[in-house]
Design an enzyme around this catalytic site. Structure first.
Site, PDB file in Angstrom:
ATOM      1  N   ASP A   1      10.571 -22.620 -46.860  1.00 36.71           N
ATOM      2  CA  ASP A   1      10.159 -23.652 -47.805  1.00 36.71           C
ATOM      3  C   ASP A   1      10.327 -25.022 -47.159  1.00 36.71           C
ATOM      4  O   ASP A   1      11.403 -25.335 -46.642  1.00 36.71           O
ATOM      5  CB  ASP A   1      11.003 -23.551 -49.076  1.00 36.71           C
TER       6      ASP A   1
ATOM      7  N   ASP B   1       0.948 -31.394 -44.291  1.00 42.24           N
ATOM      8  CA  ASP B   1      -0.418 -30.888 -44.496  1.00 42.24           C
ATOM      9  C   ASP B   1      -0.305 -29.556 -45.234  1.00 42.24           C
ATOM     10  O   ASP B   1      -0.692 -28.508 -44.729  1.00 42.24           O
ATOM     11  CB  ASP B   1      -1.112 -30.723 -43.140  1.00 42.24           C
TER      12      ASP B   1
END
Length: 288
Positions: A147, A165
C-alpha cells in the site's frame, strides 16, 4: 510468464489481448467479461507496434513502443519527468503506482545514479512487468507489492522525488487523496524534494486533491495540462521560499533535452505560463 492470448474483441482497440490466465481458460467467457467490463484483472493489448495496459477499455494506463520499450510513449509521463528541472541529479526516487513501468524504466536507464522504489498495490499489475520489459530487481531497483500510503508512513526520510501515478479502474485512487497522506510525503521528502502527481480521469475522482496539496506545501505548487492525454501534472516543492528562476531554467532545460531527449524547454514554458496565470489556484478552487 506465458500470458493467455486471444484476438481483441474490441471494435477500436485492435490486436491481441494478453491476459493473466491459464492456457485452458475459455476464450468465450473471457471475451464476454472483457466486453461487459466484469473482467477483474488488468490486461494488455498488443497491436504489433505498441503494448497498452488497461484496467478496462475506457481507461488506458500505460503504453510501450515495441521498437523503443524504454522510451516514454505518453506525453504525461514525459512531463512528469519535468521535476528534473528543479532536482537534476536525484539519488532516491519513489514511484507509487507501477502501471506498465514506463517511468521506472526511463529513470533506471537514463539516471544511473538513482535508486528507485516502485510501490504497487495490485499483484496482477506487477505480474505483467515482463510483458512491459521492466527489469528485474537489483541494488538500484525495488518493486514492492504494498500500500502506497503505508509505505510512505514507514519509509526513511530523504526522498528526492515522489512520482504519484496511482489509479484503479475508476480513476485516481481515493486512498491516496487525503491531506494526511500528502503531509506524510512532505515529511519524507529531502529539503529540495519534489512531489509529482498525475491527475487523470473524471475530475470528480480527484476533486480537492490540488487544494490539499497546496495546503500542505504552502502553495508552492505548479499544475500544467497535458491536452493530448487529457491529464494534468502537478509539481509540489518542499524547498522553503521556492522561487523559480525562469531564465536560468530555460537554459538548463536545453542541457536536459540534450542529455535525456525530452522536450524540457517546452515543459519550462508551460510551467512558467501556468505559474504566472495561477493555474493551480484556479484548479484548486474548481475542486471545492
Amino acid at each position: 510468464m506465458k500470458l493467455y492470448a486471444l484476438p481483441s474483441p474490441f471494435e477500436i482497440e485492435a490486436g491481441t489481448v494478453l491476459m493473466l490466465e491459464p492456457e485452458w481458460a475459455r476464450a468465450g467467457e473471457l471475451r464476454a467479461q472483457l466486453l461487459d467490463e466484469s473482467y477483474p484483472k488488468p490486461f494488455v493489448i498488443d497491436d504489433g507496434e505498441s503494448r497498452y495496459l488497461y484496467f478496462n477499455v475506457r481507461l488506458m494506463q500505460s503504453q510501450m513502443s515495441l521498437k523503443a520499450p524504454h522510451d516514454l510513449a505518453l506525453r504525461y509521463t514525459q512531463k512528469m519527468m519535468g521535476f528534473l528541472l528543479f532536482h537534476p541529479r536525484p539519488r532516491r526516487i519513489v514511484q507509487i503506482g507501477l502501471g506498465g513501468g514506463s517511468l521506472v524504466k526511463f529513470c533506471y536507464r537514463r539516471l544511473p545514479g538513482v535508486h528507485i522504489t516502485a510501490v504497487e498495490l495490485d499483484p496482477d499489475v506487477i505480474a505483467l512487468r515482463e510483458a512491459f520489459s521492466v527489469p528485474p530487481d537489483d541494488e538500484r531497483l525495488n518493486i514492492l507489492c504494498a500500500d502506497g500510503a503505508e509505505f510512505i508512513s514507514t519509509t526513511e526520510k530523504g526522498i528526492d522525488a515522489v512520482l504519484l501515478d496511482a489509479f484503479d479502474r475508476n480513476g485516481y485512487a481515493p486512498a491516496l487523496a487525503s491531506r494526511d497522506f500528502f503531509a506524510q510525503i512532505y515529511a519524507k521528502l529531502s529539503g529540495s524534494g519534489v512531489l509529482v502527481v498525475n491527475l487523470a480521469g473524471d475530475k470528480e475522482t480527484y476533486a480537492g486533491v490540488i487544494g490539499r496539496i497546496m495546503e500542505v506545501f504552502d502553495d508552492q505548487v505548479i499544475v500544467i495540462s497535458v491536452p493530448d492525454d487529457g491529464n494534468h501534472i502537478l509539481y509540489a516543492f518542499k524547498e522553503r521560499h521556492f522561487e523559480p528562476r525562469w531564465r536560468w531554467l530555460n537554459n538548463h532545460a536545453k542541457e536536459l533535452r540534450a542529455r535525456l531527449g525530452l522536450d524540457f524547454p517546452a515543459f519550462v514554458h508551460k510551467m512558467e505560463r501556468a505559474s504566472k496565470l495561477n493555474y493551480a489556484q484556479r484548479e484548486a478552487l474548481r475542486g471545492r
